[in-house]
Write an enzyme that holds these catalytic residues in place. Structure first.
Site, PDB file in Angstrom:
ATOM      1  N   TYR A 197      -2.629  -0.081  10.194  1.00 54.71           N
ATOM      2  CA  TYR A 197      -2.720  -0.796   8.917  1.00 54.71           C
ATOM      3  C   TYR A 197      -1.468  -0.552   8.082  1.00 54.71           C
ATOM      4  O   TYR A 197      -0.851  -1.487   7.561  1.00 54.71           O
ATOM      5  CB  TYR A 197      -3.964  -0.350   8.150  1.00 54.71           C
ATOM      6  CG  TYR A 197      -3.939  -0.712   6.691  1.00 54.71           C
ATOM      7  CD1 TYR A 197      -4.146  -2.023   6.286  1.00 54.71           C
ATOM      8  CD2 TYR A 197      -3.686   0.251   5.715  1.00 54.71           C
ATOM      9  CE1 TYR A 197      -4.108  -2.368   4.943  1.00 54.71           C
ATOM     10  CE2 TYR A 197      -3.661  -0.087   4.375  1.00 54.71           C
ATOM     11  CZ  TYR A 197      -3.864  -1.400   3.990  1.00 54.71           C
ATOM     12  OH  TYR A 197      -3.825  -1.732   2.661  1.00 54.71           O
ATOM     13  N   LYS A 250       1.746  -3.212   6.703  1.00 49.88           N
ATOM     14  CA  LYS A 250       2.270  -3.330   5.338  1.00 49.88           C
ATOM     15  C   LYS A 250       3.769  -3.024   5.306  1.00 49.88           C
ATOM     16  O   LYS A 250       4.563  -3.722   4.662  1.00 49.88           O
ATOM     17  CB  LYS A 250       1.513  -2.386   4.399  1.00 49.88           C
ATOM     18  CG  LYS A 250       0.052  -2.739   4.185  1.00 49.88           C
ATOM     19  CD  LYS A 250      -0.120  -4.115   3.557  1.00 49.88           C
ATOM     20  CE  LYS A 250      -1.565  -4.391   3.192  1.00 49.88           C
ATOM     21  NZ  LYS A 250      -1.757  -5.752   2.647  1.00 49.88           N
ATOM     22  N   SER A 301       0.830  -1.205   0.000  1.00 48.65           N
ATOM     23  CA  SER A 301       0.000   0.000   0.000  1.00 48.65           C
ATOM     24  C   SER A 301       0.861   1.250   0.000  1.00 48.65           C
ATOM     25  O   SER A 301       1.969   1.263   0.549  1.00 48.65           O
ATOM     26  CB  SER A 301      -0.883  -0.010   1.252  1.00 48.65           C
ATOM     27  OG  SER A 301      -1.477   1.241   1.474  1.00 48.65           O
TER      28      SER A 301
END
Length: 340
Positions: free
Chosen positions: A150, A154, A125
């Site tokens: 989040y 990643k 991402s």
């Protein structure tokens, strides 16, 4: 190639399956269905004109179940989508995000290497850039301080994959840093089908347009952007799916470690997307301005040149196709996969 697709029943996974089969590959899907629906796989098979797609309802944290899948099938590569993916939810539930995303991927990688499958395309991402030091963002832009859990999952998993490939050059690792996927398959048969209240902009817009939600909340209108709302690089999910097929070519040429931004290179604000949706689809989308949301940044859009040069990939669908196909999916599937 025969590809293991983790999270293959989800939004991006299902569209990638269509493109994999169109390119002559085969796939096996592993998905725990925590945020997806097996109906998507039936529709993918119909779109692709094939029989049943092999599917296992397995959580990748379940080592024994994953080992069983690998004992049945030989895989040439894995496209790894499985993971929790909401920025706002990750701020509220950091433990769940770290436990799920990190633990699951570590189990997957261990099972892969034990079975001699050392090719992986990782669903990463643009959040790994944090509040980016440069815009548009190239792959040379330093990874920053992520603004939400989040994003940290990643970033951490990118480091895990980098270290594994460095220690064992037999691995080929492609990190695909997505920007903001929207849209749906033009058939209207598969699309984004969130459980509960949507966390992403486009499904919220479509649910407001169809009357399931009263209005759209726009989080912040005081950012240093042209209209004060956040600017993002929205990419049509079909273009994103094609990027994964192109990334298999990097694996075939034994790329070692490769990183690519998948975006359009064009930034649109939240209000740009709302206005385009209204203009193209001739439906109203009431909205109101809300306070800024924790973990958000002002602007984030890509320079996708590297993917074009090295993979021969370029986003082909613009904002009009994004909002048209999003509405086509919602209008034809007002309850997602639930009642169709």
């Amino acid at each position: 190639m025969n590809i293991l697709v983790t999270g293959g029943a989800g939004f991006i996974g299902s569209h990638t399956l269509v493109e994999l089969y169109a390119a002559g590959h085969t796939a096996v899907v592993v998905d725990n269905l925590s945020n997806s629906n097996p109906e998507s796989l039936l529709r993918v098979a119909d779109i692709a004109g094939i029989g049943v797609i092999p599917f296992y309802q397995v959580d990748i944290r379940n080592r024994a179940a994953l080992e069983k899948v690998f004992s049945i099938h030989h895989f040439d590569a894995c496209i790894h989508f499985a993971g929790l993916k909401s920025v706002s939810e990750s701020v509220e539930k950091p433990w769940e995000y770290y436990e799920n995303n990190l633990s699951g991927t570590l189990v997957l990688l261990d099972v892969m290497r034990r079975h001699g499958c050392k090719n992986i395309i990782f669903s990463s991402s643009a959040t790994v850039y944090g509040d980016p030091q440069e815009i548009p963002i190239t792959e040379q832009c330093p990874k920053g301080q992520c603004t939400n859990p989040y994003g940290w999952t990643k970033s951490m998993l990118e480091q895990v994959l980098t270290d594994i490939q460095k220690s064992d050059p037999e691995w080929n690792v492609v990190l695909l840093r997505y920007f903001n996927p929207v849209g749906a398959h033009p058939s209207g048969r598969i699309g984004e089908n969130p459980n509960g209240i949507p966390n992403n902009l486009m499904p919220y817009i479509t649910q407001v347009a169809i009357g399931k939600r009263k209005e759209l909340g726009v989080f912040g209108n005081d950012y240093p952007t042209p209209d004060g709302t956040g600017v993002r690089d929205y990419i049509h999910v079909v273009d994103l799916a094609r990027g994964h097929v192109c990334a298999l070519n990097a694996i075939l040429r034994s790329c070692g470690m490769a990183i690519y931004n998948l975006g359009t290179g064009q930034g649109y604000s939240v209000l740009d997307m709302v206005k385009a949706f209204i203009a193209v689809n001739h439906v109203d989308v009431p909205y109101s301005i809300k306070p800024r949301r924790a973990g958000d940044i002002a602007a984030c859009y890509s320079d996708p040149t590297k993917a074009q040069v090295e993979l021969g990939w370029k986003a082909e669908r613009g904002i009009n196709e994004m909002v048209r196909d999003s509405w086509n999916w919602q209008r034809n599937n007002p309850d997602g996969y639930g009642n169709n």
